[in-house]
Write an enzyme that holds these catalytic residues in place. Structure first.
Site, PDB file in Angstrom:
ATOM      1  N   ASP A   1       0.848  -1.164   0.106  1.00  0.00           N
ATOM      2  CA  ASP A   1      -0.048   0.031  -0.080  1.00  0.00           C
ATOM      3  C   ASP A   1       0.974   1.288   0.005  1.00  0.00           C
ATOM      4  O   ASP A   1       2.041   1.080   0.650  1.00  0.00           O
ATOM      5  CB  ASP A   1      -0.938   0.032   1.250  1.00  0.00           C
ATOM      6  CG  ASP A   1      -2.111  -0.882   1.356  1.00  0.00           C
ATOM      7  OD1 ASP A   1      -2.414  -1.526   0.286  1.00  0.00           O
ATOM      8  OD2 ASP A   1      -2.750  -1.049   2.189  1.00  0.00           O
TER       9      ASP A   1
ATOM     10  N   ARG B   1      -1.299  -0.849  -8.495  1.00  0.00           N
ATOM     11  CA  ARG B   1      -2.592  -0.312  -8.213  1.00  0.00           C
ATOM     12  C   ARG B   1      -2.587   1.060  -8.427  1.00  0.00           C
ATOM     13  O   ARG B   1      -1.792   1.878  -7.839  1.00  0.00           O
ATOM     14  CB  ARG B   1      -2.843  -0.741  -6.710  1.00  0.00           C
ATOM     15  CG  ARG B   1      -4.295  -0.081  -6.278  1.00  0.00           C
ATOM     16  CD  ARG B   1      -4.444  -0.215  -4.718  1.00  0.00           C
ATOM     17  NE  ARG B   1      -4.308  -1.482  -4.360  1.00  0.00           N
ATOM     18  CZ  ARG B   1      -4.041  -1.936  -3.190  1.00  0.00           C
ATOM     19  NH1 ARG B   1      -3.774  -0.954  -2.035  1.00  0.00           N
ATOM     20  NH2 ARG B   1      -3.984  -3.132  -2.784  1.00  0.00           N
TER      21      ARG B   1
ATOM     22  N   GLY C   1      -5.803   8.357  -3.466  1.00  0.00           N
ATOM     23  CA  GLY C   1      -4.937   8.709  -2.612  1.00  0.00           C
ATOM     24  C   GLY C   1      -5.931   9.164  -1.413  1.00  0.00           C
ATOM     25  O   GLY C   1      -6.936   9.716  -1.207  1.00  0.00           O
ATOM     26  N   ALA C   2      -5.365   8.712  -0.062  1.00  0.00           N
ATOM     27  CA  ALA C   2      -6.407   8.771   1.190  1.00  0.00           C
ATOM     28  C   ALA C   2      -5.938   9.659   2.186  1.00  0.00           C
ATOM     29  O   ALA C   2      -6.548   9.945   3.182  1.00  0.00           O
ATOM     30  CB  ALA C   2      -6.813   7.318   1.615  1.00  0.00           C
TER      31      ALA C   2
ATOM     32  N   HIS D   1     -13.931   3.722  -6.646  1.00  0.00           N
ATOM     33  CA  HIS D   1     -15.475   3.533  -6.914  1.00  0.00           C
ATOM     34  C   HIS D   1     -16.153   4.542  -7.627  1.00  0.00           C
ATOM     35  O   HIS D   1     -17.207   4.698  -7.768  1.00  0.00           O
ATOM     36  CB  HIS D   1     -16.062   3.589  -5.236  1.00  0.00           C
ATOM     37  CG  HIS D   1     -15.132   2.961  -4.461  1.00  0.00           C
ATOM     38  ND1 HIS D   1     -14.043   3.417  -3.898  1.00  0.00           N
ATOM     39  CD2 HIS D   1     -15.159   1.537  -3.764  1.00  0.00           C
ATOM     40  CE1 HIS D   1     -13.481   2.587  -3.012  1.00  0.00           C
ATOM     41  NE2 HIS D   1     -14.038   1.463  -3.404  1.00  0.00           N
TER      42      HIS D   1
HETATM   43  C1  LIG Z   1      -8.705  -1.339  -3.475  1.00  0.00           C
HETATM   44  C2  LIG Z   1      -8.430  -0.063  -3.137  1.00  0.00           C
HETATM   45  C3  LIG Z   1      -7.051   0.129  -2.360  1.00  0.00           C
HETATM   46  C4  LIG Z   1      -6.556   1.240  -1.932  1.00  0.00           C
HETATM   47  N1  LIG Z   1      -5.270   1.468  -1.452  1.00  0.00           N
HETATM   48  C5  LIG Z   1      -4.978   2.890  -1.063  1.00  0.00           C
HETATM   49  C6  LIG Z   1      -3.553   2.871  -0.653  1.00  0.00           C
HETATM   50  O1  LIG Z   1      -2.786   2.046  -0.727  1.00  0.00           O
HETATM   51  N2  LIG Z   1      -3.099   4.297  -0.543  1.00  0.00           N
HETATM   52  C7  LIG Z   1      -3.978   5.227  -0.420  1.00  0.00           C
HETATM   53  O2  LIG Z   1      -3.630   6.522  -0.337  1.00  0.00           O
HETATM   54  N3  LIG Z   1      -5.357   4.984  -0.727  1.00  0.00           N
HETATM   55  C8  LIG Z   1      -5.735   4.020  -1.286  1.00  0.00           C
HETATM   56  N4  LIG Z   1      -7.076   3.651  -1.498  1.00  0.00           N
HETATM   57  C9  LIG Z   1      -8.096   4.633  -1.288  1.00  0.00           C
HETATM   58  C10 LIG Z   1      -8.232   5.425  -2.330  1.00  0.00           C
HETATM   59  O3  LIG Z   1      -6.950   6.425  -2.341  1.00  0.00           O
HETATM   60  C11 LIG Z   1      -9.484   6.642  -2.210  1.00  0.00           C
HETATM   61  O4  LIG Z   1      -9.366   7.407  -0.778  1.00  0.00           O
HETATM   62  C12 LIG Z   1     -10.723   5.891  -2.150  1.00  0.00           C
HETATM   63  O5  LIG Z   1     -10.604   4.825  -3.010  1.00  0.00           O
HETATM   64  C13 LIG Z   1     -11.846   6.929  -2.373  1.00  0.00           C
HETATM   65  O6  LIG Z   1     -11.771   7.489  -3.654  1.00  0.00           O
HETATM   66  P1  LIG Z   1     -12.519   6.941  -5.051  1.00  0.00           P
HETATM   67  O7  LIG Z   1     -11.508   6.747  -6.052  1.00  0.00           O
HETATM   68  O8  LIG Z   1     -13.217   5.918  -4.696  1.00  0.00           O
HETATM   69  O9  LIG Z   1     -13.320   8.189  -5.485  1.00  0.00           O
HETATM   70  P2  LIG Z   1     -14.315   9.254  -4.821  1.00  0.00           P
HETATM   71  O10 LIG Z   1     -14.296  10.517  -5.789  1.00  0.00           O
HETATM   72  O11 LIG Z   1     -13.479   9.485  -3.500  1.00  0.00           O
HETATM   73  O12 LIG Z   1     -15.661   8.510  -4.655  1.00  0.00           O
HETATM   74  C14 LIG Z   1     -16.186   8.154  -5.852  1.00  0.00           C
HETATM   75  C15 LIG Z   1     -17.580   7.778  -5.342  1.00  0.00           C
HETATM   76  O13 LIG Z   1     -17.226   6.350  -4.368  1.00  0.00           O
HETATM   77  C16 LIG Z   1     -17.948   6.286  -3.460  1.00  0.00           C
HETATM   78  N5  LIG Z   1     -17.439   6.380  -2.195  1.00  0.00           N
HETATM   79  C17 LIG Z   1     -16.061   6.829  -2.073  1.00  0.00           C
HETATM   80  N6  LIG Z   1     -15.340   6.520  -0.937  1.00  0.00           N
HETATM   81  C18 LIG Z   1     -16.622   6.191  -0.119  1.00  0.00           C
HETATM   82  C19 LIG Z   1     -16.647   6.149   1.247  1.00  0.00           C
HETATM   83  N7  LIG Z   1     -15.673   6.075   2.124  1.00  0.00           N
HETATM   84  N8  LIG Z   1     -17.886   5.685   1.679  1.00  0.00           N
HETATM   85  C20 LIG Z   1     -18.895   5.650   0.754  1.00  0.00           C
HETATM   86  N9  LIG Z   1     -18.850   5.890  -0.452  1.00  0.00           N
HETATM   87  C21 LIG Z   1     -17.605   6.139  -0.910  1.00  0.00           C
HETATM   88  C22 LIG Z   1     -19.138   7.502  -3.487  1.00  0.00           C
HETATM   89  O14 LIG Z   1     -20.227   7.193  -4.119  1.00  0.00           O
HETATM   90  C23 LIG Z   1     -18.256   8.523  -4.230  1.00  0.00           C
HETATM   91  O15 LIG Z   1     -19.091   9.582  -4.773  1.00  0.00           O
HETATM   92  C24 LIG Z   1      -7.558   2.333  -1.974  1.00  0.00           C
HETATM   93  C25 LIG Z   1      -8.682   2.221  -2.754  1.00  0.00           C
HETATM   94  C26 LIG Z   1      -9.108   1.032  -3.309  1.00  0.00           C
HETATM   95  C27 LIG Z   1     -10.385   1.070  -3.941  1.00  0.00           C
END
Ligand SMILES: Cc1cc2nc3c(=O)[nH]c(=O)nc-3n(C[C@H](O)[C@H](O)[C@H](O)COP(=O)(O)OP(=O)(O)OC[C@H]3O[C@@H](n4cnc5c(N)ncnc54)[C@H](O)[C@@H]3O)c2cc1C
Length: 281
Positions: free
Chosen positions: A103, A153, A157-158, A201
């Site tokens: 990650d 992957r 970013g979180a 997502h």
């Molecule tokens: C398999 C996987 C591994 C990951 N690994 C890492 C990592 O190693 N490092 C890192 O920094 N981040 C990681 N992340 C998290 C990522 O960076 C995002 O913070 C997270 O995926 C939300 O972004 P999004 O792409 O879904 O888009 P967004 O624009 O944030 O969300 C799009 C839509 O998805 C849905 N959604 C998104 N998040 C949520 C939530 N928490 N609750 C409910 N609905 C939601 C909503 O419908 C939203 O409108 C990972 C994510 C995934 C899917």
């Protein structure tokens, strides 16, 4: 509400979820929760626990990788110490036919995380990396990773990052995601052994990906979608039913707090939901 995003406290809970998802045509990546350990003992215990997870995956016969955080393997203690722990995990995982994906954490760790990946990848075909579309540096990092290959992957970013290092606007992050996904899915990258993991997502980005792979003639078995456990289960099932590879990231364990807080921060509605439920008691 924690249970929405976390499979449970024990490895047994995670394996049960992995089996359930497998029965619906999905694969998983098990994530033993925990980060930023400060002692060698904790890092060694985390390493041992990954070895147990690998054995559990093998015994259960489920298609699962393991997602790890380097700060859980001792990155704050020392880069070489951490790399040695990850090497142990990779060797045990290789025996069991399991892949390990590293990650990506906050930007203070990006350089060291990529350095460890660069060091380990040539000897370990079962290690994968993660890049974050919100970081300004990622286009350069991904270009370099595409030369090395491996499962990569792409996520948004979180972590909370300053504007000097990360795009502050969602629109900029999304536009960068598309640029990076193009790079990741390119014929050149795939020829050099890159296996693209589209981790989001965001329906617009998922639709874009579907259209892009269709127009470029990229097979459904040449990349995978990834989503988090508890997020958009409907969409996960739909993609799997459409024949796309769908991997669900399944966190489990007692140290759910930082992970859960990141999930809350992603969506204000989650905080509202939590507060409403707390007020009921
Ligand atoms: C398999 C996987 C591994 C990951 N690994 C890492 C990592 O190693 N490092 C890192 O920094 N981040 C990681 N992340 C998290 C990522 O960076 C995002 O913070 C997270 O995926 C939300 O972004 P999004 O792409 O879904 O888009 P967004 O624009 O944030 O969300 C799009 C839509 O998805 C849905 N959604 C998104 N998040 C949520 C939530 N928490 N609750 C409910 N609905 C939601 C909503 O419908 C939203 O409108 C990972 C994510 C995934 C899917």
């Amino acid at each position: 509400m924690v249970r929405r995003f976390v499979a449970g406290e024990g490895l047994g809970d995670a394996v049960r979820v992995a089996r359930e998802l497998a029965s619906r045509g999905m694969t998983v990546s098990l994530d033993p929760l925990g980060e930023n350990v400060s002692t060698r003992e904790e890092a060694e215990a985390a390493t041992e626990s990954v070895l147990s997870i690998v054995q559990a995956i093998r015994s259960a016969g489920v298609d699962s990788s393991v997602s790890i955080k380097l700060t859980q393997a001792g990155l704050d203690i020392g880069t070489e110490f951490c790399a040695a722990n990850v090497r142990r995990m990779l060797e045990a995982a290789r025996e069991a036919g399991v892949a390990i994906q590293i990650d990506m954490e906050g930007s203070d760790y990006t350089e060291r995380t990529l350095a460890i990946y660069r060091e380990l990848r040539p000897e370990h075909g079962n290690v994968g990396a993660v890049v974050q579309a919100y970081l300004r540096r990622t286009a350069a990092d991904l270009a370099a990773l595409c030369e090395i290959g491996g499962p990569i992957r792409l996520c948004k970013g979180a972590y909370r990052e300053p504007a000097e290092v990360a795009f502050p606007e969602k629109a900029e992050v999304d536009a960068n995601y598309v640029e990076l996904a193009q790079m990741l899915l390119s014929a050149g990258a795939r020829r050099r052994g890159v296996y693209p993991n589209i981790a989001t997502h965001d329906e617009r980005l998922i639709e874009w990906t579907k259209e892009h792979v269709r127009s470029e003639g990229i097979g459904k078995d040449e990349f995978e979608f990834q989503m988090l456990y508890g997020n958009r289960r409907d969409l996960q099932e739909k993609l799997a039913a459409e024949g796309y590879r769908m991997r669900v990231y399944v966190p489990f364990g007692r140290e759910w707090y930082p992970y859960f807080m990141r999930r809350l921060a992603e969506r204000p509605a989650n905080v509202l939901f939590l507060v409403k439920n707390l007020l009921k008691y």
